[in-house]
Design a protein around this motif. Structure first.
Motif, mmCIF file in Angstrom:
data_model
loop_
_atom_site.group_PDB
_atom_site.id
_atom_site.type_symbol
_atom_site.label_atom_id
_atom_site.label_comp_id
_atom_site.label_asym_id
_atom_site.label_seq_id
_atom_site.Cartn_x
_atom_site.Cartn_y
_atom_site.Cartn_z
ATOM 1 N N SER A 178 41.898 51.184 42.400
ATOM 2 C CA SER A 178 40.721 51.932 43.173
ATOM 3 C C SER A 178 39.637 52.504 41.835
ATOM 4 O O SER A 178 40.321 52.864 40.945
ATOM 5 C CB SER A 178 41.119 53.180 43.823
ATOM 6 O OG SER A 178 41.894 52.746 44.915
ATOM 7 N N ARG A 179 38.364 52.437 41.961
ATOM 8 C CA ARG A 179 37.722 53.293 41.061
ATOM 9 C C ARG A 179 36.575 53.295 41.619
ATOM 10 O O ARG A 179 35.969 52.955 42.827
ATOM 11 C CB ARG A 179 37.466 51.972 39.952
ATOM 12 C CG ARG A 179 36.649 50.704 40.322
ATOM 13 C CD ARG A 179 36.284 49.858 39.242
ATOM 14 N NE ARG A 179 35.493 48.708 39.387
ATOM 15 C CZ ARG A 179 34.781 48.035 38.517
ATOM 16 N NH1 ARG A 179 34.802 48.193 37.253
ATOM 17 N NH2 ARG A 179 33.922 46.863 39.239
ATOM 18 N N GLN A 180 35.492 54.117 41.001
ATOM 19 C CA GLN A 180 34.147 54.596 41.242
ATOM 20 C C GLN A 180 33.187 53.827 40.745
ATOM 21 O O GLN A 180 33.214 53.557 39.513
ATOM 22 C CB GLN A 180 33.779 56.034 41.131
ATOM 23 C CG GLN A 180 34.808 57.089 41.780
ATOM 24 C CD GLN A 180 34.422 58.542 41.725
ATOM 25 O OE1 GLN A 180 34.244 58.963 40.541
ATOM 26 N NE2 GLN A 180 34.449 59.048 42.789
ATOM 27 N N VAL A 181 32.127 53.137 41.596
ATOM 28 C CA VAL A 181 31.090 52.302 41.069
ATOM 29 C C VAL A 181 29.802 52.800 41.548
ATOM 30 O O VAL A 181 29.818 53.413 42.821
ATOM 31 C CB VAL A 181 31.519 50.829 41.424
ATOM 32 C CG1 VAL A 181 32.584 50.431 40.816
ATOM 33 C CG2 VAL A 181 31.417 50.475 42.893
ATOM 34 N N ILE A 182 28.720 52.335 41.197
ATOM 35 C CA ILE A 182 27.468 52.564 41.544
ATOM 36 C C ILE A 182 26.898 51.215 42.196
ATOM 37 O O ILE A 182 26.948 50.015 41.648
ATOM 38 C CB ILE A 182 26.409 53.006 40.287
ATOM 39 C CG1 ILE A 182 26.947 54.332 39.964
ATOM 40 C CG2 ILE A 182 24.940 52.963 41.038
ATOM 41 C CD1 ILE A 182 26.230 54.649 38.494
ATOM 42 N N VAL A 191 30.123 55.034 45.120
ATOM 43 C CA VAL A 191 31.121 54.947 45.923
ATOM 44 C C VAL A 191 32.483 54.704 45.411
ATOM 45 O O VAL A 191 32.513 54.335 44.218
ATOM 46 C CB VAL A 191 30.751 53.439 46.660
ATOM 47 C CG1 VAL A 191 29.360 53.729 47.548
ATOM 48 C CG2 VAL A 191 30.707 52.273 45.859
ATOM 49 N N TRP A 192 33.459 54.818 46.205
ATOM 50 C CA TRP A 192 34.830 54.470 46.011
ATOM 51 C C TRP A 192 35.187 52.824 46.356
ATOM 52 O O TRP A 192 34.808 52.196 47.475
ATOM 53 C CB TRP A 192 35.686 55.158 46.619
ATOM 54 C CG TRP A 192 36.106 56.423 45.972
ATOM 55 C CD1 TRP A 192 35.779 57.695 46.524
ATOM 56 C CD2 TRP A 192 36.869 56.858 44.946
ATOM 57 N NE1 TRP A 192 35.981 58.866 45.780
ATOM 58 C CE2 TRP A 192 36.930 58.245 44.531
ATOM 59 C CE3 TRP A 192 37.821 56.057 44.087
ATOM 60 C CZ2 TRP A 192 37.713 59.001 43.694
ATOM 61 C CZ3 TRP A 192 38.516 56.673 42.952
ATOM 62 C CH2 TRP A 192 38.496 58.009 42.903
ATOM 63 N N ASP A 193 35.430 52.068 45.280
ATOM 64 C CA ASP A 193 35.776 50.728 45.551
ATOM 65 C C ASP A 193 37.142 50.591 45.499
ATOM 66 O O ASP A 193 37.971 50.678 44.581
ATOM 67 C CB ASP A 193 35.049 49.912 44.299
ATOM 68 C CG ASP A 193 35.292 48.259 44.339
ATOM 69 O OD1 ASP A 193 35.471 47.847 45.532
ATOM 70 O OD2 ASP A 193 34.965 47.744 43.214
ATOM 71 N N ARG A 219 38.594 44.398 50.712
ATOM 72 C CA ARG A 219 37.803 45.319 49.616
ATOM 73 C C ARG A 219 36.849 46.278 50.563
ATOM 74 O O ARG A 219 36.152 45.773 51.428
ATOM 75 C CB ARG A 219 36.945 44.477 48.839
ATOM 76 C CG ARG A 219 36.109 45.295 47.679
ATOM 77 C CD ARG A 219 35.471 44.520 47.119
ATOM 78 N NE ARG A 219 34.862 45.187 45.689
ATOM 79 C CZ ARG A 219 34.157 44.630 44.801
ATOM 80 N NH1 ARG A 219 33.808 43.023 44.786
ATOM 81 N NH2 ARG A 219 33.751 45.182 43.728
ATOM 82 N N VAL A 220 37.107 47.502 50.209
ATOM 83 C CA VAL A 220 36.265 48.699 51.083
ATOM 84 C C VAL A 220 35.650 49.392 50.304
ATOM 85 O O VAL A 220 35.830 49.963 49.105
ATOM 86 C CB VAL A 220 37.127 49.414 52.021
ATOM 87 C CG1 VAL A 220 36.316 50.297 52.791
ATOM 88 C CG2 VAL A 220 38.210 48.483 52.877
ATOM 89 N N LEU A 221 34.312 49.674 50.519
ATOM 90 C CA LEU A 221 33.291 50.813 49.615
ATOM 91 C C LEU A 221 33.116 51.879 50.485
ATOM 92 O O LEU A 221 32.733 52.126 51.685
ATOM 93 C CB LEU A 221 31.982 50.013 49.439
ATOM 94 C CG LEU A 221 32.007 48.760 48.430
ATOM 95 C CD1 LEU A 221 30.573 48.403 48.434
ATOM 96 C CD2 LEU A 221 32.900 48.856 47.355
ATOM 97 N N VAL A 222 33.562 53.091 50.141
ATOM 98 C CA VAL A 222 33.584 54.186 50.665
ATOM 99 C C VAL A 222 32.634 55.253 50.095
ATOM 100 O O VAL A 222 32.826 55.407 48.764
ATOM 101 C CB VAL A 222 34.801 54.950 50.764
ATOM 102 C CG1 VAL A 222 34.809 56.224 51.388
ATOM 103 C CG2 VAL A 222 35.850 54.061 51.529
#
Length: 202
Positions: free
Chosen positions: A119-123, A133-135, A146-149
């Motif tokens: 898990s990581r945070q991306v733009i 978002v959380w990737d 794969r889910v973007l939150v």
């Protein structure tokens, strides 16, 4: 001259980008890009650089460099988002994001063990605006997802399968560990036995 290691090649790419910063419109290449992957393809060494903004990766943004076997930089492919603007800060932690993601793929939100440790945070740019978002990469009954939150609201914005293609005729077999090397000897496994514990295809 010849480049003897990936480290040399990374420096060569940054040196080129800095020398051509005005032409390429990258004022500070070392702050904008981060080396993310090195691999070989058809005799070329490929280096991938991830675009970053405010410490976060920009999804889809980056640079790809190709070196020939003699160590010469042959090709540089740029795909940069040049107007990144974040309007909302993150307020959702990783655990809350994983719960939202698991619900999105139809799994029990309490099953934290279904999340890969990736898990990581991306733009990402959605609807004309940049969103943090959380990737997430999650196991599910339909395969790895794969889910973007949204890191500000906790809303699951979308999901997609990470399983590209599987040919099950005949059913693939291999030797592996049902759980981990610490929990027994390797055994013969079929694809269905591996389930979602197999490696995520990225």
């Amino acid at each position: 001259g010849l480049l003897s290691s990936p480290g040399d090649q990374v420096s060569r790419v940054f040196d080129f980008l800095e020398a051509e910063r005005d032409l390429l419109d990258i004022p500070d290449p070392r702050a904008t890009l981060s080396p993310s992957r090195t691999y070989s393809l058809d005799g070329l060494t490929v280096l991938k650089f991830e675009q970053r903004h405010g410490g976060f990766p920009v999804l889809g943004g980056g640079v790809v460099a190709h070196f020939n076997p003699q160590g010469t930089l042959r090709t540089l492919l740029l795909s940069l988002d040049r107007d990144v603007r974040l309007q909302e800060a993150a307020s959702i932690g990783e655990d809350a994001a994983i719960r939202s993601g698991l619900k999105k793929v139809g799994e029990d939100p309490a099953r934290r063990d279904l999340a890969y440790p990736l898990s990581r945070q991306v733009i990402v740019k959605i609807g004309g605006r940049h969103v943090l978002v959380w990737d997430l990469k999650l196991r599910s009954r339909s395969g790895p997802q794969r889910v973007l939150v949204d890191a500000a609201t906790g809303e699951a914005l979308g999901s997609a399968s990470l399983l590209r293609r599987v040919d099950c005729t005949p059913r693939p077999k291999g030797t592996g560990y049902a759980e981990s090397p610490a929990k027994g000897q390797p055994v013969s496994l079929e694809l269905l036995d591996l389930g979602c514990k197999s490696t995520v295809l990225d």
